[in-house]
Design an enzyme around this catalytic site. Sequence first.
Site, PDB file in Angstrom:
ATOM      1  N   HIS A  52     -16.126  49.853 -25.958  1.00 55.18           N
ATOM      2  CA  HIS A  52     -16.622  49.974 -24.344  1.00 55.18           C
ATOM      3  C   HIS A  52     -16.350  48.728 -23.475  1.00 55.18           C
ATOM      4  O   HIS A  52     -17.405  48.161 -23.489  1.00 55.18           O
ATOM      5  CB  HIS A  52     -17.991  50.637 -24.242  1.00 55.18           C
ATOM      6  CG  HIS A  52     -18.581  51.015 -22.875  1.00 55.18           C
ATOM      7  ND1 HIS A  52     -18.985  50.329 -21.797  1.00 55.18           N
ATOM      8  CD2 HIS A  52     -18.456  52.402 -22.486  1.00 55.18           C
ATOM      9  CE1 HIS A  52     -19.199  51.292 -20.829  1.00 55.18           C
ATOM     10  NE2 HIS A  52     -19.009  52.465 -21.053  1.00 55.18           N
ATOM     11  N   PHE A  53     -15.484  48.462 -23.261  1.00 56.50           N
ATOM     12  CA  PHE A  53     -13.978  48.929 -23.353  1.00 56.50           C
ATOM     13  C   PHE A  53     -13.239  47.777 -24.196  1.00 56.50           C
ATOM     14  O   PHE A  53     -13.410  46.661 -23.909  1.00 56.50           O
ATOM     15  CB  PHE A  53     -13.534  49.164 -22.027  1.00 56.50           C
ATOM     16  CG  PHE A  53     -14.188  50.231 -21.425  1.00 56.50           C
ATOM     17  CD1 PHE A  53     -13.870  51.619 -21.741  1.00 56.50           C
ATOM     18  CD2 PHE A  53     -15.106  49.946 -20.215  1.00 56.50           C
ATOM     19  CE1 PHE A  53     -14.436  52.661 -21.006  1.00 56.50           C
ATOM     20  CE2 PHE A  53     -15.737  51.097 -19.692  1.00 56.50           C
ATOM     21  CZ  PHE A  53     -15.501  52.530 -19.971  1.00 56.50           C
TER      22      PHE A  53
END
Length: 149
Positions: A52-53
């Site tokens: 993420h991410f």
Amino acid sequence: MAKPLLNFEEVRSLLKQRFPMLMVDNVVALEPGKRILATKNVTGNELQFLGHFPQRAVMPGTLIMEAIGQAASILFSKTTETPIENEEFLVLGSISNMRFLIPVIPGDRMEIEVQVLKILGGLAFVETTVRVDGTVAVTGKVGFARRKL
């Protein structure tokens, strides 16, 4: 920086969460039944940043909400009128007007403020603001209910 009111070990003793879900590092200010100011240092080696991410690490909103909930749990465990007992915990009941205004990224220090709006028996309603470097990152209202394990 001033010495925290509750250090990490004291925070950990008040919460049921453990690694990797412990989202409060210390408590800076506490007015039982009214307000808490807690902090969370966001570091790049936390598990959520694996996905993420991958291109740009951003703290997930759900984990910011978890930090808010943990700060609220500490506040209510220190509120003598309605303390949370060992066999109890807070569950998220409602979220309203929650706004995520800027991304929280590794290296940031979240300052999590929770202010009590109303306590009705086993229900609590709070207003919360999360700041990073004095800038409001998240704001909204949250409701919690007490439950037994």
